[in-house]
Design an enzyme around this catalytic site. Sequence first.
Site, short mmCIF file in Angstrom:
data_model
loop_
_atom_site.label_atom_id
_atom_site.label_comp_id
_atom_site.label_asym_id
_atom_site.label_seq_id
_atom_site.Cartn_x
_atom_site.Cartn_y
_atom_site.Cartn_z
N ARG A 69 31.48 37.22 42.19
CA ARG A 69 32.79 36.94 41.62
C ARG A 69 33.87 37.21 42.67
NH1 ARG A 69 33.99 40.57 38.63
NH2 ARG A 69 32.06 41.75 38.45
N TYR A 197 28.92 29.85 42.17
CA TYR A 197 28.25 31.10 41.82
C TYR A 197 28.43 31.43 40.33
CZ TYR A 197 27.45 35.92 40.84
OH TYR A 197 27.02 37.05 40.20
N GLY A 198 27.37 31.90 39.70
CA GLY A 198 27.33 32.17 38.26
C GLY A 198 28.59 32.73 37.63
N GLY A 199 28.99 33.92 38.06
CA GLY A 199 30.12 34.59 37.40
C GLY A 199 31.42 33.80 37.48
N LYS A 206 32.02 35.55 31.71
CA LYS A 206 33.15 36.46 31.89
C LYS A 206 34.47 35.76 31.54
CE LYS A 206 30.49 39.70 32.78
NZ LYS A 206 29.88 40.25 33.94
N HIS A 226 32.91 44.59 27.73
CA HIS A 226 31.86 44.47 28.75
C HIS A 226 30.77 45.50 28.43
CE1 HIS A 226 30.97 44.35 33.38
NE2 HIS A 226 30.22 43.51 32.73
N SER A 248 29.86 46.09 36.47
CA SER A 248 28.80 45.19 36.91
C SER A 248 27.87 45.91 37.89
CB SER A 248 29.41 43.99 37.63
OG SER A 248 30.29 43.31 36.77
N CYS A 250 25.67 48.29 37.40
CA CYS A 250 25.53 49.73 37.24
C CYS A 250 24.45 50.05 36.22
CB CYS A 250 26.84 50.37 36.80
SG CYS A 250 28.07 50.43 38.11
N LYS A 252 23.41 48.18 33.24
CA LYS A 252 23.48 47.81 31.83
C LYS A 252 22.18 47.17 31.36
CE LYS A 252 27.32 45.36 31.45
NZ LYS A 252 27.81 45.53 32.83
N THR A 253 21.65 46.25 32.19
CA THR A 253 20.43 45.55 31.79
C THR A 253 19.28 46.56 31.67
OG1 THR A 253 21.26 43.63 32.96
CG2 THR A 253 18.94 43.56 32.31
N ASP A 277 25.27 42.65 28.35
CA ASP A 277 26.49 42.48 29.15
C ASP A 277 27.78 42.41 28.33
OD1 ASP A 277 27.66 42.20 31.74
OD2 ASP A 277 27.88 40.06 31.43
N ASN A 369 23.39 40.79 45.39
CA ASN A 369 23.84 40.30 44.07
C ASN A 369 23.03 39.08 43.63
OD1 ASN A 369 25.56 40.42 41.77
ND2 ASN A 369 26.79 38.73 42.60
N ARG A 371 20.34 37.02 41.50
CA ARG A 371 20.28 37.10 40.04
C ARG A 371 19.10 36.35 39.45
NH1 ARG A 371 24.67 40.00 37.29
NH2 ARG A 371 25.93 40.67 39.03
N ARG A 402 29.74 54.85 37.98
CA ARG A 402 28.98 55.37 39.10
C ARG A 402 29.84 56.43 39.75
NH1 ARG A 402 24.79 52.59 42.13
NH2 ARG A 402 24.46 50.82 40.75
N GLY A 496 14.20 55.01 32.24
CA GLY A 496 13.66 55.38 30.93
C GLY A 496 14.06 56.79 30.50
N ASP A 497 14.26 57.66 31.50
CA ASP A 497 14.62 59.04 31.15
C ASP A 497 16.02 59.15 30.56
OD1 ASP A 497 12.24 60.56 31.75
OD2 ASP A 497 12.56 59.95 33.83
O1 SAT Z 1 28.73 37.51 38.05
S1 SAT Z 1 28.87 37.92 36.66
O2 SAT Z 1 30.26 38.23 36.37
O3 SAT Z 1 28.40 36.90 35.76
C1 SAT Z 1 27.94 39.31 36.39
C2 SAT Z 1 28.74 40.54 36.57
O4 SAT Z 1 29.39 40.71 37.61
O5 SAT Z 1 28.73 41.39 35.67
MN MN Z 2 28.73 42.15 33.58
#
Ligand code: SAT
Ligand code: MN
Length: 588
Positions: A69, A197-199, A206, A226, A248, A250, A252-253, A277, A369, A371, A402, A496-497
């Site tokens: 992004r 790019y995706g984002g 987003k 978010h 992003s 950090c 979440k997934t 997300d 980054n 994906r 973080r 997992g912890d």
């Molecule tokens: O690139 S995205 O915005 O889709 C993913 C992210 O940065 O959280």
């Molecule tokens: Mn995100």
Amino acid sequence: MTNNQKVLQFVEESAALATPDKIVWIDGSQEQIEALRAEAVSTGEMIKLNQELLPDCYLHRTAVNDVARVEARTVICLPKEEDAGPTNIWKSPEEGYEMCKNIARGKMKGRTMYVIPYSMGVVGSAFSKIGIEVTDSIYVVLNMVIMTRVGKECLDALGENGDFVKGFHAKCDIDEENRWIMHFPQDNAIWSVNSGYGGNVLLGKKCFALRIASYLGRQEGWMAEHMLILGVKRPNGEKQYVAAAFPSACGKTNLAMLIPPKHFRDAGYEVECVGDDIAWIRVGEDGRLWAVNPENGFFGVAPGTNQKSNPNALAATRQGTIFTNVVHNLDNNTVWWEGLDKNPPEHAVDWKGNPWNGKTSDVKGAHPNSRFTAPAKNCPCISPEFNSKTGVPLSAIIFGGRRASTTPLCYQSRDWNHGVFVGSIMSSETTAAATGAVGVLRHDPMAMKPFIGYHVGDYFRHWIDMGKKVTNPPKIFNVNWFRQYEKGEFLWPGFGDNMRVLKWILDRCEDKVDAKETAIGYVPYAKDIDLTGLDYSVETLESILEVDKAKWAKEAEEIEGYYKNTIKDRIPKELWDSLETLKKNCAE
Ligand code: SAT
Ligand code: MN
């Protein structure tokens, strides 16, 4: 496909501007998807991977200057600059439209413009909203098909008169200097030019589900955040749900798909993933907050994802997935990335498209980054509530960044308003998810800094106001999985912890466990974090639960500076009050 005049007009105007040779409406059918995949393979836009090992999976490489992004080129266009606030780049709608249109004019000549009708959320749910994205990228179409619900039923849900979010995307020349991602919240419109790019280009994500939706949510009395959403099933079968906001890249997934340690599994605990997300959150009739995940897939960070860190995410990528900017393993036509395993391929191509030998090369093969775009239904722990039209009720909201020091492993806010304060003071070290330096500590309130579609002070006010509408609010916590020794080594095992901390949080929501009152809020007693089966000393745990008043006094000073010098005005009084309390508590 539709009689909706507004849709037809939007498509017509887009075509008149960009002058594509052809217009193709995406109906979501398997035949059409297959044809587009084949076309993308024939032009080299995508590489078809080993269909035995990775059925229906493809690899794509973006341009090397287009991998994340671009926050400095992401714009909120509102009539008044002060309404976009200090966290956004601002332009007037007139200027924004003119710039985008001038850049995109004629740029689809010789190309096809695809029209993607999509729904954020289950089609037909009161939570959901429809978007139409026009794009000249097959990659975008195929990603949108995974990330959202695409097809004719979205147009049907819109009917003849329904409103939708307009998204215009043109790759143009992938020119960094003319790359813009512009949002027009008053018009429900998004323009994205010169990126692939995706984002920047999956406009449902987003751009719509956070920036436009946060603006709509404020007007309509709900929230777009978010946040991941996960459910925990207790041994007695009861379920509790939490939503958690992290910047992003950090984790979440990873948290959303967590597999509890053996000791918890044996006792009967299970974690299920509702989303990784984005959460759209509304007040339910029962006075609780209810959350849905408006997406239909995961756009996850590949590096670091492995059988140990996140087996569920890895499993989700084994079918129907698009990989972007990872390593292409030529030996078996599969993919690889740093942290997948200790066996990098020798005969490979790196994310830039150059020959790469993982055994000898000292440069990374996958972009940090890089994906995967994986269908949510592939995830082994996807929640049975994933497609629920009403969502899931939240017991807790968790904020986390973080932070190498200062912020303890976990603490609980004293109440809703204090929880909003805790979210507002979030800072986190930057990651590769956006262009720019990595590892720099910056303020990222509610992990929404790059995604609030209006003034951050008004956004805080909206949070405070929402608290007044929820008679049975979730409890608000902050976690920090990233505490470090002097430099480098993490003090908490994470992954997992993290279940051990999650369990404490859920117990707090049910008043099952005590806590220590400190200057910043309620902190767990070390004895109450279940360490069974983990080789980890109570002393270390105590050290990362510690609240160092001197450090927090400095933190408070810094927050005051941020409030005063960066956000400046529009900060709700309730947050100033919390800051005063923090300062007072640290001085005692
Ligand atoms: O690139 S995205 O915005 O889709 C993913 C992210 O940065 O959280
Ligand atoms: Mn995100």
